[in-house]
Design a protein around this motif. Structure first.
Motif, PDB file in Angstrom:
ATOM      1  N   ASN A  89       0.799  -1.226   0.000  1.00 32.47           N
ATOM      2  CA  ASN A  89       0.000   0.000   0.000  1.00 32.47           C
ATOM      3  C   ASN A  89       0.837   1.285   0.000  1.00 32.47           C
ATOM      4  N   ALA A  90       2.153   1.160  -0.152  1.00 29.68           N
ATOM      5  CA  ALA A  90       3.024   2.346  -0.012  1.00 29.68           C
ATOM      6  C   ALA A  90       2.628   3.123   1.237  1.00 29.68           C
ATOM      7  N   ASP A  91       2.435   2.369   2.328  1.00 27.74           N
ATOM      8  CA  ASP A  91       1.905   2.974   3.554  1.00 27.74           C
ATOM      9  C   ASP A  91       3.016   3.287   4.541  1.00 27.74           C
ATOM     10  N   TYR A  92       2.676   3.295   5.808  1.00 30.08           N
ATOM     11  CA  TYR A  92       3.634   3.627   6.860  1.00 30.08           C
ATOM     12  C   TYR A  92       3.794   2.414   7.775  1.00 30.08           C
ATOM     13  N   HIS A  93       4.850   1.642   7.549  1.00 32.87           N
ATOM     14  CA  HIS A  93       5.181   0.505   8.403  1.00 32.87           C
ATOM     15  C   HIS A  93       6.049   1.012   9.557  1.00 32.87           C
ATOM     16  N   VAL A  94       5.549   0.830  10.780  1.00 28.79           N
ATOM     17  CA  VAL A  94       6.217   1.409  11.942  1.00 28.79           C
ATOM     18  C   VAL A  94       6.961   0.327  12.726  1.00 28.79           C
ATOM     19  N   ASN A  95       7.384  -0.743  12.001  1.00 26.68           N
ATOM     20  CA  ASN A  95       8.187  -1.772  12.657  1.00 26.68           C
ATOM     21  C   ASN A  95       9.626  -1.766  12.167  1.00 26.68           C
ATOM     22  N   ILE A  96      10.002  -0.793  11.412  1.00 21.27           N
ATOM     23  CA  ILE A  96      11.364  -0.346  11.102  1.00 21.27           C
ATOM     24  C   ILE A  96      11.349   0.633   9.941  1.00 21.27           C
ATOM     25  N   ASN A  97      10.442   0.434   8.980  1.00 17.73           N
ATOM     26  CA  ASN A  97      10.563   1.131   7.705  1.00 17.73           C
ATOM     27  C   ASN A  97      10.372   2.638   7.823  1.00 17.73           C
ATOM     28  N   LEU A  98       9.316   3.083   8.488  1.00 12.90           N
ATOM     29  CA  LEU A  98       9.126   4.519   8.679  1.00 12.90           C
ATOM     30  C   LEU A  98      10.255   5.093   9.519  1.00 12.90           C
ATOM     31  N   GLN A  99      10.673   4.359  10.538  1.00 14.51           N
ATOM     32  CA  GLN A  99      11.768   4.845  11.377  1.00 14.51           C
ATOM     33  C   GLN A  99      13.045   5.021  10.551  1.00 14.51           C
ATOM     34  N   MET A 100      13.363   4.020   9.719  1.00 11.76           N
ATOM     35  CA  MET A 100      14.583   4.090   8.916  1.00 11.76           C
ATOM     36  C   MET A 100      14.541   5.269   7.951  1.00 11.76           C
ATOM     37  N   ASN A 101      13.355   5.600   7.457  1.00 12.68           N
ATOM     38  CA  ASN A 101      13.241   6.761   6.568  1.00 12.68           C
ATOM     39  C   ASN A 101      13.832   8.018   7.183  1.00 12.68           C
TER      40      ASN A 101
END
Length: 778
Positions: A379-391
């Protein structure tokens, strides 16, 4: 350790460090064929992928708020406290599989399809009979995409910028060909399951309009099909400005006839940002309509440079940049070390963050803002289990702190919605932040399996970003107004969430999973839920500690502070070392279902946390290396973002050679031709993780009151320099090194304070006033 730098000339004044520079430009000798070969531009909100096709050019358009649905569309999962109590009872009875099933049944909205979407495409059909001397490029220093070629011996060029000050995409076409440009320009958007999603019309002889609404006719909720027929509305206007020849329109196209130079100005406004979005589009176009290319370009370059030029990196590459970027990647695959490419990818990460996250926009999602799909991967969404944080790992350390604002604005909303989940689903205080959310800041768990999405550690992890941002900036107002409320609300939930661990009476998270991973229980079943998985325990300890530190700094005395302080003392340690010397991922040494799993969640306390360090916890520090070695021996780090995390881990291990080995593997295994990171498919977090990892190799400041200089410098980076890196405590660092040894260093204090500086076995205590600089020449 020695309390001085050997042979150091120390100055408390200003010295200009000599920094050699090379142009940071991605360039190619052929047009893009696949989307992942296109070149991205963006102003934080509005962007495009430029393909550079002579005569058949395509700009794929994006805007960060183009989502189906709305804030009030979907409610929470149906689970209640009694369901949670039953799940915990199952875990106490060793019935992990039943716990997994009930966790998903009651607390997850299961599979969800509600995706960020493409705006559409801008198409150019020009009559060029032949092309030679082709080149296309993206200059990271000016944020400009340039396409150049010759047709019948005459020059043709196209320049594209995404201007933040003018909030518009600007495209300039030029040719010396006597016939000029001839052809059509159109806009269109993909259908949604066979249904039109936008309409393009000509408003006058120089202007097109594309308007529509985002839908998701193949949507999903609770793993069931669900048509989503409402969403964000948008209006996109394209205006043509020319000096010679003719520009006319048909019903839905611009017709270009004999024009030697013209400019296109594209604005797009959505109902997410403006209630009166249609009129706002007219207002935005009016602001840029009469501006010249020179005026637009100057304001764009000046504003962009104010971000990009805050820091510079040179890794000592002295060769001219005469190798196309795609060929550089191929050379690395053959074993060549390419310092220019390593520096280019570092700069690219900063460029992408500047281009996809600005104050007032939405945060960068799984694809930044660049997405060609109606239904994007994940979904090109916001994964808050590392991906958004890594951004956002590179934001503070590479001197882009203000670009964190969209993240904090967004997460503040998720935390607010998470209060409902905490109260209604679990009968608890505080806020439950889910592992995945979207534009509408939903706070329910999702995924049809427990190991994919039934995880409650996201709040604590994202809470570290609030705390780290304070540590980097020393912004007391931010701490009191933004960070402390977030840390307190997240801590309140975990405080209520904890239960006693049956073996020793310590406090643990239950149910507790390790993101996207499973273990084999005593019954031989593949399961996810347990009591006190390592990452949950580490995260809860981290957020509790940060909350208590913030409380002390602000003089906040509350009942929650006292409760959390007592709970922290009785919290089961999240770092448990097994007999083989590795850190356990779960509460017990269970058999691992996937020993080479891409997530290395049980090392959170090492990075991005700060509880494991060489000086304070040497046994755990050694266990980190063994844990990583085992993961890698079993096929770990298969994805681009996972490899990027390994670069950061290696840097924290103070092992420059290990870090550089993973840089080489990322370059050779995980990059598309346009340097986008590949999961695969494209996922932008690996780009940001790489940039953060390189910075971590050069400066580390996560240990309390300590700055390490060149802590993980690999042999390949024999000579180099950096200016403008940031360290916690609001210090700005410039350095040069030669033959692998530090030569000059300048540390400027943004606030009054004390810090210890460490380099190569020597250390020095600094006590600087705000604005004062410490400089050394070795």
């Amino acid at each position: 350790m020695k309390k001085f730098f050997l042979s150091a000339l120390i100055l408390l004044c200003q010295v200009n460090l000599s920094i050699s520079q090379s142009t940071s430009t991605l360039w190619y000798n052929q047009p893009a064929v696949e989307w992942e070969e296109g070149l991205p531009v963006g102003n934080g909100r509005l962007g495009a992928m430029v393909m550079g096709l002579p005569g058949r050019e395509q700009l794929q358009l994006n805007e960060d708020s183009l989502w189906p649905g709305g804030y009030e569309d979907w409610g929470l999962a149906e689970g209640r406290r009694a369901d949670l109590d039953q799940i915990r009872a199952y875990l106490l009875a060793g019935e992990n599989k039943k716990a997994d099933s009930l966790l998903v049944l009651k607390f997850s909205r299961k599979a969800v399809t509600r995706s960020h979407q493409t705006m559409g495409d801008l198409w150019f059909n020009f009559d060029w009979v032949e092309t030679q001397n082709y080149r296309r490029s993206l200059n990271l220093e000016t944020a400009t995409v340039l396409t150049q070629f010759k047709s019948e011996g005459f020059d043709v060029s196209q320049e594209v910028i995404a201007s933040a000050p003018d909030d518009a995409l600007i495209i300039r076409f030029k040719t010396t060909h006597p016939d000029g440009f001839n052809g059509k320009i159109t806009m269109s958007r993909l259908e949604d399951n066979g249904f039109a999603t936008a309409k393009t019309t000509a408003l006058n002889d120089r202007q097109l309009e594309m308007s529509g609404m985002i839908t998701q006719r193949k949507g999903q909720l609770d793993s069931k099909p669900l048509e989503i027929l409402n969403g964000v509305k948008f209006r996109t206007l394209l205006f043509a400005q020319h000096q010679s020849g003719e520009i006319n329109t048909t019903d839905s196209a611009l017709v270009i006839s004999g024009v030697k130079e013209f400019m296109l100005k594209l604005v797009s406004v959505t109902s997410f940002y403006h209630e009166d979005f249609e009129a706002e589009a007219d207002r935005q176009l009016e602001k840029v309509q009469l501006k010249s290319w020179g005026e637009l370009l100057r304001s764009h370059e000046t504003e962009y440079a104010a971000w990009f030029d805050r820091m510079q990196l040179d890794l000592g590459s002295v060769e001219p940049d005469n190798i196309p970027t795609d060929q550089r990647i191929e050379r690395v695959k053959e074993g060549v070390t390419d310092l220019h490419l390593e520096k280019l990818l570092f700069d690219y990460g900063r460029y992408l963050l500047i281009s996809s996250s600005r104050p007032g926009t939405n945060p960068a999602n799984l694809q930044g803002i660049w997405n060609k799909h109606i239904a994007a991967p994940w979904n090109a969404d916001y994964h808050v289990n590392i991906n958004l944080q890594m951004n956002y790992w590179p934001a503070d350390v590479t001197n882009l702190s203000q670009l964190n604002q969209p993240l904090f604005d967004f997460i503040d909303g998720v935390i607010e919605n998470g209060k409902n989940a905490a109260r209604e689903n679990f009968d608890m205080a505080g806020s439950m932040v889910p592992h995945t959310t979207d534009l509408w800041q939903v706070a329910f768990l999702r995924a049809a399996t427990a190991y994919w999405g039934s995880w409650i550690g996201a709040g604590g992890w994202i809470g570290r970003h609030y705390w780290d941002h304070y540590l980097f900036t020393n912004d007391k107002d931010f701490l009191e107004e933004r960070a402390f409320p977030a840390l307190e609300t997240i801590s309140a939930f975990y405080s209520d969430w904890l239960v006693e661990y049956p073996q020793d009476g310590t406090l643990v998270s239950s149910p507790s999973t390790s993101p996207e991973n499973q273990f084999i229980n005593a019954k031989g079943e593949k399961v996810a839920a347990t009591m006190g998985a390592a990452m949950d325990q580490q995260i809860i300890a981290d957020v509790f500690n940060n909350y208590l530190k913030a409380s002390e700094l602000l003089g906040k005395e509350t009942p929650l502070r006292k409760k959390v302080a007592l709970q922290l003392k009785n919290l089961r340690p999240g770092v448990q070392i097994a007999e083989d010397g590795r850190i356990l991922e779960w509460d017990q040494p269970y058999e691992e279902n996937e020993p080479g799993h891409r997530h290395m969640s049980h090392l959170y306390a090492f990075h991005p946390g700060d509880a494991i360090t060489k000086s304070e916890t040497p046994e755990a520090f050694a266990a980190v290396r063994k844990t990583l070695e085992y993961r890698l021996a079993n096929g770990g780090a298969g994805t681009g973002w996972s490899r990027a995390w390994l670069i950061n881990f290696s840097a924290r291990l103070l092992d420059g050679e290990m870090a550089h080995e993973h840089i080489q593997k990322l370059l050779s295994q995980s990059l598309y031709p346009n340097l986008f990171d590949g999961h695969p498919p494209f996922q932008i977090d690996g780009n940001f993780g790489y940039t953060a990892g390189v910075a971590e190799m050069l400066v580390q400041s996560h240990e309390d009151g300590l700055i390490r200089l060149l802590p993980a410098l690999p042999k390949a980076w024999k000579n180099g320099s950096v200016t403008g890196l940031k360290a916690r405590g609001n210090y700005t660092i410039d350095m040069t090194w030669k033959e692998g040894e530090l030569k000059t260093c300048k540390i400027q204090a943004g606030n009054t304070g004390k810090v210890m500086v460490y380099y190569d076995g020597s250390e020095m205590d600094l006590d600087l006033e705000r604005g004062q600089s410490f400089e050394i020449e070795l």
